[in-house]
Design a protein around this motif. Structure first.
Motif, PDB file in Angstrom:
ATOM      1  N   TRP A  56      -5.600   2.002   8.544  1.00  0.00           N
ATOM      2  CA  TRP A  56      -4.938   1.059   8.876  1.00  0.00           C
ATOM      3  C   TRP A  56      -5.751  -0.149   9.604  1.00  0.00           C
ATOM      4  N   SER A  57      -6.557   0.506  10.494  1.00  0.00           N
ATOM      5  CA  SER A  57      -7.426  -0.440  11.171  1.00  0.00           C
ATOM      6  C   SER A  57      -8.957  -0.685  10.176  1.00  0.00           C
ATOM      7  N   ARG A  58      -9.027   0.098   9.498  1.00  0.00           N
ATOM      8  CA  ARG A  58     -10.017  -0.313   8.541  1.00  0.00           C
ATOM      9  C   ARG A  58      -9.358  -1.510   7.512  1.00  0.00           C
ATOM     10  N   ILE A  59      -8.343  -1.125   7.085  1.00  0.00           N
ATOM     11  CA  ILE A  59      -8.052  -2.181   5.848  1.00  0.00           C
ATOM     12  C   ILE A  59      -7.681  -3.614   6.865  1.00  0.00           C
ATOM     13  N   HIS A  60      -7.407  -3.576   8.115  1.00  0.00           N
ATOM     14  CA  HIS A  60      -6.843  -4.671   8.686  1.00  0.00           C
ATOM     15  C   HIS A  60      -8.194  -5.326   8.827  1.00  0.00           C
ATOM     16  N   ARG A  61      -9.402  -4.939   9.235  1.00  0.00           N
ATOM     17  CA  ARG A  61     -10.696  -5.318   9.390  1.00  0.00           C
ATOM     18  C   ARG A  61     -11.128  -6.158   8.142  1.00  0.00           C
ATOM     19  N   ILE A  62     -10.767  -5.213   6.989  1.00  0.00           N
ATOM     20  CA  ILE A  62     -11.084  -6.219   5.588  1.00  0.00           C
ATOM     21  C   ILE A  62     -10.484  -7.255   5.224  1.00  0.00           C
ATOM     22  N   ILE A  63      -8.822  -7.261   5.743  1.00  0.00           N
ATOM     23  CA  ILE A  63      -8.082  -8.346   5.555  1.00  0.00           C
ATOM     24  C   ILE A  63      -8.496  -9.588   6.305  1.00  0.00           C
ATOM     25  N   GLN A  64      -8.864  -9.190   7.448  1.00  0.00           N
ATOM     26  CA  GLN A  64      -9.286 -10.198   8.507  1.00  0.00           C
ATOM     27  C   GLN A  64     -10.605 -10.857   8.044  1.00  0.00           C
ATOM     28  N   GLU A  65     -11.484 -10.131   7.489  1.00  0.00           N
ATOM     29  CA  GLU A  65     -12.843 -10.792   7.125  1.00  0.00           C
ATOM     30  C   GLU A  65     -12.388 -11.566   5.578  1.00  0.00           C
ATOM     31  N   GLN A  66     -11.582 -11.173   4.917  1.00  0.00           N
ATOM     32  CA  GLN A  66     -11.214 -11.991   3.701  1.00  0.00           C
ATOM     33  C   GLN A  66     -10.616 -13.180   4.048  1.00  0.00           C
ATOM     34  N   ALA A  67      -9.690 -13.295   5.252  1.00  0.00           N
ATOM     35  CA  ALA A  67      -8.852 -14.422   5.500  1.00  0.00           C
ATOM     36  C   ALA A  67      -9.831 -15.418   6.050  1.00  0.00           C
ATOM     37  N   ARG A  68     -11.127 -15.137   6.682  1.00  0.00           N
ATOM     38  CA  ARG A  68     -11.981 -16.121   6.928  1.00  0.00           C
ATOM     39  C   ARG A  68     -12.457 -16.878   5.862  1.00  0.00           C
ATOM     40  N   HIS A  69     -12.450 -16.706   4.733  1.00  0.00           N
ATOM     41  CA  HIS A  69     -12.995 -17.197   3.792  1.00  0.00           C
ATOM     42  C   HIS A  69     -11.991 -18.188   3.104  1.00  0.00           C
ATOM     43  N   PRO A  70     -12.700 -19.488   2.890  1.00  0.00           N
ATOM     44  CA  PRO A  70     -11.700 -20.356   2.209  1.00  0.00           C
ATOM     45  C   PRO A  70     -11.051 -19.923   0.915  1.00  0.00           C
ATOM     46  N   THR A  71      -9.847 -20.442   0.730  1.00  0.00           N
ATOM     47  CA  THR A  71      -9.265 -20.223  -0.758  1.00  0.00           C
ATOM     48  C   THR A  71      -9.747 -20.811  -1.767  1.00  0.00           C
ATOM     49  N   TRP A  72      -9.415 -20.455  -2.987  1.00  0.00           N
ATOM     50  CA  TRP A  72     -10.058 -21.104  -4.205  1.00  0.00           C
ATOM     51  C   TRP A  72      -9.489 -22.434  -4.265  1.00  0.00           C
ATOM     52  N   ALA A  73      -8.173 -22.779  -3.711  1.00  0.00           N
ATOM     53  CA  ALA A  73      -7.970 -24.198  -3.672  1.00  0.00           C
ATOM     54  C   ALA A  73      -8.844 -25.099  -2.756  1.00  0.00           C
ATOM     55  N   GLU A  74      -8.946 -24.671  -1.650  1.00  0.00           N
ATOM     56  CA  GLU A  74      -9.807 -25.242  -0.521  1.00  0.00           C
ATOM     57  C   GLU A  74     -11.226 -25.356  -1.066  1.00  0.00           C
ATOM     58  N   ILE A  75     -11.754 -24.531  -1.635  1.00  0.00           N
ATOM     59  CA  ILE A  75     -13.237 -24.614  -2.196  1.00  0.00           C
ATOM     60  C   ILE A  75     -13.311 -25.800  -3.200  1.00  0.00           C
ATOM     61  N   ARG A  76     -12.096 -25.848  -4.132  1.00  0.00           N
ATOM     62  CA  ARG A  76     -12.269 -26.859  -5.148  1.00  0.00           C
ATOM     63  C   ARG A  76     -11.779 -28.329  -4.569  1.00  0.00           C
ATOM     64  N   ARG A  77     -10.995 -28.172  -3.488  1.00  0.00           N
ATOM     65  CA  ARG A  77     -10.580 -29.805  -3.011  1.00  0.00           C
ATOM     66  C   ARG A  77     -12.031 -29.960  -2.279  1.00  0.00           C
ATOM     67  N   ASN A  78     -12.763 -29.207  -1.711  1.00  0.00           N
ATOM     68  CA  ASN A  78     -14.121 -29.675  -0.715  1.00  0.00           C
ATOM     69  C   ASN A  78     -15.046 -30.136  -1.851  1.00  0.00           C
ATOM     70  N   ARG A  79     -14.912 -29.536  -2.913  1.00  0.00           N
ATOM     71  CA  ARG A  79     -15.976 -29.842  -3.896  1.00  0.00           C
ATOM     72  C   ARG A  79     -15.780 -31.110  -4.611  1.00  0.00           C
ATOM     73  N   GLY A  80     -14.419 -31.622  -4.227  1.00  0.00           N
ATOM     74  CA  GLY A  80     -14.067 -32.857  -4.789  1.00  0.00           C
ATOM     75  C   GLY A  80     -13.233 -32.746  -6.316  1.00  0.00           C
ATOM     76  N   GLU A  81     -13.063 -31.572  -6.515  1.00  0.00           N
ATOM     77  CA  GLU A  81     -12.590 -30.911  -8.159  1.00  0.00           C
ATOM     78  C   GLU A  81     -10.966 -31.668  -8.212  1.00  0.00           C
ATOM     79  N   VAL A  82     -10.619 -31.653  -7.132  1.00  0.00           N
ATOM     80  CA  VAL A  82      -8.967 -31.734  -6.976  1.00  0.00           C
ATOM     81  C   VAL A  82      -8.773 -33.128  -5.911  1.00  0.00           C
ATOM     82  N   ALA A  83      -7.707 -33.874  -6.605  1.00  0.00           N
ATOM     83  CA  ALA A  83      -7.397 -35.074  -5.796  1.00  0.00           C
ATOM     84  C   ALA A  83      -6.470 -34.797  -4.942  1.00  0.00           C
TER      85      ALA A  83
END
Length: 83
Positions: A56-83
């Motif tokens: 569970w500690s190993r899985i928690h670390r993986i989840i925490q690492e993934q949580a630091r990345h922006p979501t697909w919606a955030e990436i699209r918004r940052n690119r100006g693809e979504v209004a």
């Protein structure tokens, strides 16, 4: 004839002693088996708990690492693809 009866009585007593000894051995074996099983179970559960905790500690670390990345919606918004 009386001597035969004495031998029969001695054999009867010996059989009673052997039966009593067999019962004691059976009870001791059952008790030892039960204690051994319980101790083994406790050790096994302890090891399993430790292994699950590590996993569970190993899985928690993986989840925490993934949580630091922006979501697909955030990436699209940052690119100006979504209004």
């Amino acid at each position: 004839m009386c001597e035969h009866l004495d031998h029969i009585e001695q054999m009867r007593q010996l059989v009673e002693q052997l039966d009593a000894h067999r019962r004691e051995v059976d009870e001791a074996y059952a008790e030892g088996f039960t204690i051994g099983f319980q101790e083994g179970e406790a050790v096994g559960y302890g090891r399993a708990h430790h292994e699950m905790s590590e996993e569970w500690s190993r899985i928690h670390r993986i989840i925490q690492e993934q949580a630091r990345h922006p979501t697909w919606a955030e990436i699209r918004r940052n690119r100006g693809e979504v209004a």
